[in-house]
Design an enzyme around this catalytic site. Sequence first.
Site, mmCIF file in Angstrom:
data_model
loop_
_atom_site.group_PDB
_atom_site.id
_atom_site.type_symbol
_atom_site.label_atom_id
_atom_site.label_comp_id
_atom_site.label_asym_id
_atom_site.label_seq_id
_atom_site.Cartn_x
_atom_site.Cartn_y
_atom_site.Cartn_z
ATOM 1 C CB SER A 113 -0.960 -0.051 1.194
ATOM 2 O OG SER A 113 -1.985 0.894 1.070
ATOM 3 C CG ASP A 121 -6.904 -2.903 -3.252
ATOM 4 O OD1 ASP A 121 -7.511 -2.082 -2.540
ATOM 5 O OD2 ASP A 121 -5.682 -3.120 -3.149
ATOM 6 C CG HIS A 179 -5.694 -2.410 0.492
ATOM 7 N ND1 HIS A 179 -5.068 -1.932 -0.628
ATOM 8 C CD2 HIS A 179 -5.090 -1.821 1.560
ATOM 9 C CE1 HIS A 179 -4.123 -1.070 -0.278
ATOM 10 N NE2 HIS A 179 -4.118 -0.987 1.041
#
Length: 274
Positions: A95, A225, A254
């Site tokens: 991320s 996601d 995610h």
Amino acid sequence: MSTVTTRDGVEIFYKDWGTGQPIVFSHGWPLSADDWDAQLLFFLGKGYRVIAHDRRGHGRSAQVGDGHDMDHYADDLAAVVAHLDLENAIHVGHSTGGGEVVHYLARHGESRVAKAAIISAVPPVMVKSPANPGGLPKDVFDTLQAQLAANRSEFYLGFAAGPFYNYDRPGAKPSEAIIRNWWRQGMMGGAKAHYDGIVAFSQTDFTADLGKIGVPVLVMHSEDDQIVPYADAGPLSAKLLKNGVLKTYKGFPHGMPTTHADVINADLLEFITR
């Protein structure tokens, strides 16, 4: 605790376990090095040296009021790498950590790096603009900041119990332990760092950075996601990289390094050893 002090006097906490080729892990917002538990133990067991740090303002690192931007994130990572004198390292970022890894490689060079992997990562750029029509409207991120400022604890609990792990999908089976661990990590960090970090991960444009990177990079992203939408992230990053490979997943959230650690770890190991 093991720490390194950056040039601007910020104390950064890190874990450093094992011997062998180093793998350096950069965590996502607003978490800590603890989010990599499943990967640290797996790769430690495979004979690698594993390193993971808490980003400034996050986890056990100093809760400073400034420097919450990608330049400082990349420089802090470089400080950890230099302090430990790491060579032939593999960098893995999830991320926001994926953006950190990309910016580190572009800003500090690849002389100490063998390969990299970015998972559910924010590059090339998240926010919508004329140059990035497929991005998310700025209002989305403004709302996140407003929710954080109003009641950070409640916001984090809902975020973990909902879109981060796709626990809001029909038929999902939420893990209370995973939700609580996400909340725990988030609340360990500082509100100012997390508030500013939303701007850092959403508005930084990594397009030029991606084009500078020459080492092999595995881009891992799920089509489902909900935090960093697939179409405007993984495929675009893989195309911009000189030596990028895209690995696409179906139905994973995610936070797939936690919920699907067995799959993610196996794919990372295959990439590292090929």
